[in-house]
Design an enzyme around this catalytic site. Sequence first.
Site, PDB file in Angstrom:
ATOM      1  N   SER A 150       0.856  -1.180   0.000  1.00 13.96           N
ATOM      2  CA  SER A 150       0.000   0.000   0.000  1.00 13.96           C
ATOM      3  C   SER A 150       0.892   1.230   0.000  1.00 13.96           C
ATOM      4  O   SER A 150       2.026   1.192   0.502  1.00 13.96           O
ATOM      5  CB  SER A 150      -0.894   0.019   1.251  1.00 13.96           C
ATOM      6  OG  SER A 150      -1.522   1.274   1.409  1.00 13.96           O
ATOM      7  N   TYR A 163      -1.500  -0.343  10.462  1.00 12.36           N
ATOM      8  CA  TYR A 163      -1.500  -0.838   9.074  1.00 12.36           C
ATOM      9  C   TYR A 163      -0.224  -0.476   8.321  1.00 12.36           C
ATOM     10  O   TYR A 163       0.397  -1.329   7.682  1.00 12.36           O
ATOM     11  CB  TYR A 163      -2.715  -0.245   8.369  1.00 12.36           C
ATOM     12  CG  TYR A 163      -2.941  -0.691   6.953  1.00 12.36           C
ATOM     13  CD1 TYR A 163      -3.435  -1.961   6.669  1.00 12.36           C
ATOM     14  CD2 TYR A 163      -2.708   0.183   5.879  1.00 12.36           C
ATOM     15  CE1 TYR A 163      -3.678  -2.354   5.362  1.00 12.36           C
ATOM     16  CE2 TYR A 163      -2.949  -0.200   4.572  1.00 12.36           C
ATOM     17  CZ  TYR A 163      -3.438  -1.467   4.315  1.00 12.36           C
ATOM     18  OH  TYR A 163      -3.676  -1.867   3.023  1.00 12.36           O
TER      19      TYR A 163
END
Length: 263
Positions: A150, A163
């Site tokens: 990501s 995350y």
Amino acid sequence: MPLFGPPLNPPLTDWRGRTVWIVGASSGIGRATAALLHHQGARVVVSARQAAALDSFVHEHPGSLALPLDVTDADAVRAAAQAVSTQTGGPPHLVLYCAGHYRAQKATAFDLSDMQRHLAVNYGGALHLLDAVLPQLLSAGQGHISLVGSVAGYRGLPLSLAYGPTKAALNNLAETLYLDLHPHGLGVSIVNPGFVDTPLTAQNAFTMPALITPEQAAAAMLRGWAQGRFEMNFPRRFTRWVRLLRCLPDAWYFAAVRRITQS
């Protein structure tokens, strides 16, 4: 074609008859990529915890294979890798790790159990998969490993305490895997999406700029594999600016992020 020089990986352009194992295929990017690869003639194996979602995918895409799997269980991942090889006649041509866990978190509300859950699914599961498939791929002398990271892994971002670090780890892992495995004929790539409309991002309460569909993400990934790219990031109208943040001095970076998040 890649921006500089020859392709970093053997280009993957013809999927007919190729076996693809997608881990994290019950929804979102993983499911959309599985559907697109099936449409292009690949023999698709889909894995995730949600058996019902996998069964529905197989029903909609005849010839595909479902292997329910919890990526945090190393023994189960090894068994699944062996099943893929046995039932498809050899190791997969592409292994895509798309399993993920996401909950927004700040350091002022530190949740250790959720931090560890992020680590177990987003990073530990990838390690379990590598442990299971690397011996097969090295023995075959071919194959491609792709990890879904990501842009949140580029630098620290607000609400990304749990995350972001796991995605940063995947980026570093992919770079090292490439250095180690390229001489052995294996391909390695890292996929760093921006905001994609998935069940994970649906929980975000903030505006997500340049939001794209899972189908658009899947198409971008296939273009990247066809070009032999190592890293894929999209949509470029968003990710080029996030990538630029990595180049800023720390003081400028923190000031820029504060300005963006407070605007």
